[in-house]
Motif scaffolding. Structure first.
Motif: not given
Length: 59
Positions: A47, A51, A55
């Motif tokens: 995760q 993430s 980004q």
């Protein structure tokens, strides 16, 4: 080497079958808990990586 020493000490305890079964159940429970923690840590890592990738894609 240390494992062999511990195994020898365990054998010297001369535990009953019932006591050995309890210890084996504890060992199984510990292994299951460690496996669950490993899965959780792996998923959290995935995760986090996902993430970070999201980004970076926004940059």
């Amino acid at each position: 080497m240390l494992e062999n020493e511990l195994n020898a000490k365990y054998e010297k305890l001369d535990l009953s079958d019932e006591q050995q079964n309890v210890i084996m159940q504890w060992i199984d429970a510990i292994h299951a808990q460690e496996a669950a923690y490993t899965v959780v840590a792996f998923r959290m890592g995935l995760q986090c990586c996902f993430s970070l990738l999201m980004q970076l894609a926004d940059l």
